[in-house]
Design an enzyme around this catalytic site. Structure first.
Site: not given
Length: 607
Positions: A2, A27, A74, A98-99, A479, A483, A486, A502, A602
């Protein structure tokens, strides 16, 4: 996660708060709000969704006042509705947070029994109601806030204002970052220095457990026990001009095109061009005496750490373990004396990685952090720091910060190899020569943008995508898959190419693109064999390789992007760029919010 901002001063607060919240959008958030003090009362405006929704509310119903707080939320406890949006308030106090307040249920039951009336589903409202109760009991604002902080369990950054004290703002941190900005006749609090950069460059950071009493002209700091403490006011290097999009459509697109410059800046800081030797800052410990390395990080930073592990073991010949920080902190493995804990983080505030750092310190090992935020909590708590020099990264999906992390880890592996005697000066010079070529090769990769955009049209139609790589390029496959997930919301997985048979090979058919990170080199033939198997099952192969590799795969690849030939040592840095560019173009084609993808933040400053 947040975003928090507060101002106490002599100018209208709302324009300052709204503009600063825009600088915190990176963020990630799903609602926003502002509260100010006007005529001895608290007035609020809140809205679900993006800041433009809040701006529209403020246009229709403006807020006056010179003291206020703002928030981008958030959601954790309670849906992202207007009612659950911050600030939360009573007639006496308003709070942004925030938290996570872990003991909120216990506090809520206690407060409701005392007559406090709750109106939201959030954990944050327990803070508001607790401070309000203390004020009703006759405490001063400072005493009420301090008494509330002593009751809270969990991670939080808090800012609060009071109806009866328009000249006062109180902030606190425990686990989540908070900074105080010093202006002329105006003071600020914010989640980070980037948010405050247009307002002031004079910043003081709260240490864990601190709280601050902020007035128009000064700030006074207290530790977790309520004792007055001094906190140094530093001049930040960030400026208000650091975060424009320029002529690009998205911050992510801009940051993708910054790869060459960022890599150049990072490598120039770490390599002496005359001697071709890596130059590290003072470590505070003897590199040659390090017995083993433990790497921990989250998300893309963890994948950078996995590449770093490969380099550390092959170049420095040192035993290296790697674990995601959210697992490492609870696995609490035994740490060997003389070991090195290596953390990788863009923000330097990632809750799990910060907890891992603190665990390592408690075990008596040396700690080194690779960071893009030299003023962060991890920077202040580590024995040594290696800066990535990537500059502010606003897009939620990490791009230039990731390749900068790889560049730093490559240099560190060379320095450690030299210190341990596993690399000669000539070998180091050859490796640094390869590294110094990477920025110009990165610029050549970006010349393939239109070709990659055409390939993106194929990928955008898929429901599932498989990424394959080997050796140091296996983490680059992961990666690439991350991406794509996301920002385009397409399911994707990154696998070691040799593991395909496998299990994952069962997924392959004509509708599943198989994206191969396959530079020529010692492991190319093995990768090519795996790709033949995928082709035989109808998989549509999209290959990233150099001219030599592309020629060998010409008969089976549906699409090939021919990248510059580089030393296999630096291939992971270069090959990270096109998989990020591909994800970007797929997301644009699918119409997603590229810079602020759903459900993501973020900087993840809570568990």
């Amino acid at each position: 996660m947040c975003g928090i901002v507060g101002v106490v001063g002599r100018a209208p607060a709302t324009p300052i708060l709204l503009e600063t919240l825009r600088r915190l959008e990176y963020r990630g958030y799903d609602s926003a709000g502002i509260a100010t003090i006007t005529g001895g009362t608290i007035d609020r405006r809140r809205a679900p969704g993006k800041l433009n929704n809040l701006a529209a509310v403020l246009d229709a119903d403006p807020l006056a006042g010179e003291t206020g707080i703002g928030h981008t939320r958030w959601a954790t406890h309670g849906a992202p509705t207007e009612n659950n949006a911050h600030p939360h308030a009573t007639a006496r106090v308003a709070v942004v947070h925030n938290g996570i307040i872990e003991n909120h249920a216990e506090l809520r039951a206690e407060l409701e029994a005392a007559g406090q009336v709750f109106s939201t589903e959030t954990d944050t409202e327990t803070v508001v109601q607790l401070v309000d109760l203390h004020l009703q009991q006759g405490m001063t604002e400072e005493a009420a806030a301090g008494a509330a902080f002593a009751r809270l369990t969990g991670a939080y950054a808090l800012a609060m204002v009071f109806a009866a004290r328009p000249d006062l703002l109180i902030g606190a941190r425990h686990g989540a970052p908070l900074a105080v900005g010093f202006g002329e006749g105006q003071m600020y609090v914010g989640s980070d220095a980037l948010a405050l950069a247009p307002l002031t460059q004079r910043i003081a950071y709260l240490e864990d457990g601190d709280w601050a009493v902020v007035t128009r002209d000064n700030a006074h700091f207290f530790d977790v026990a309520g004792r007055p403490v001094e906190r140094q006011v530093k001049r930040t290097a960030l400026t208000g001009a650091a975060v424009g999009k320029g002529n690009f459509r998205h911050f992510m697109e801009k940051e993708l095109h910054e790869h060459p410059a960022v890599l150049g800046d990072t490598l120039r800081r770490m390599i002496n061009p005359g001697t071709r030797a890596v130059v590290l800052p003072e470590m505070g410990f003897d590199l040659a005496s390090v017995r083993n390395v433990t790497v921990t990080a989250c998300g893309s930073a963890f994948y950078a750490g996995l590449v770093g592990r490969w380099w550390l073991e092959t170049l420095a010949r040192i035993p290296t373990d790697a674990d995601v920080a959210s697992e490492f902190r609870y696995r609490a493995p035994p740490m060997l004396a003389g070991g090195l804990g290596l953390m990788v983080s863009q923000s330097g505030e990632t809750a799990d990685t910060l907890a891992a750092l603190r665990y390592m310190k408690s075990q008596g090992v040396h700690t080194l952090s690779v960071l893009n935020s030299p003023e962060s909590s991890m920077a202040r708590e580590s024995d040594a720091v290696l800066d990535t020099v990537a500059g502010p990264e606003i897009g939620v999906a990490s791009t230039k910060a990731f390749t900068a992390q790889l560049a730093v880890l490559a240099c560190f592996a060379l320095a450690l190899g030299r210190a341990r005697g596993t690399l000669s000066a000539a070998q180091e010079a050859q490796a640094t020569h390869a590294l110094l070529e990477v920025p110009s090769r990165a610029a050549e990769v970006l010349d393939h943008d239109q070709h990659i955009q055409r390939i993106a049209a194929r990928v955008a139609e898929a429901r599932d995508v498989l990424y394959l790589g080997r050796g140091a390029c296996f983490p680059i496959a992961m990666e690439g898959a991350l991406k794509l997930k996301e920002i385009s919301y397409i399911h994707a997985e990154g696998y070691a190419a040799g593991e395909m048979k496998h299990g994952p090979i069962a997924l392959i058919d004509k509708n599943v693109p198989v994206i191969a990170i396959a530079p020529s080199g010692p492991l190319f033939d093995k990768t090519a064999s795996n790709l033949q198997e995928a082709n035989a099952r109808g998989g549509k192969l999209i290959v990233f390789s150099d001219a030599e590799g592309a020629a060998k795969l010409k008969g089976i690849a549906a699409e090939t992007v021919v990248l510059p030939a580089v030393d296999p040592f630096v291939a992971p840095i270069l090959y990270a760029i096109p998989v990020q560019v591909l994800a970007y173009h797929v997301a644009v084609l699918k119409g997603t919010d590229v810079d602020q993808p759903r459900n993501l933040a973020k900087s993840v400053t809570v568990e």
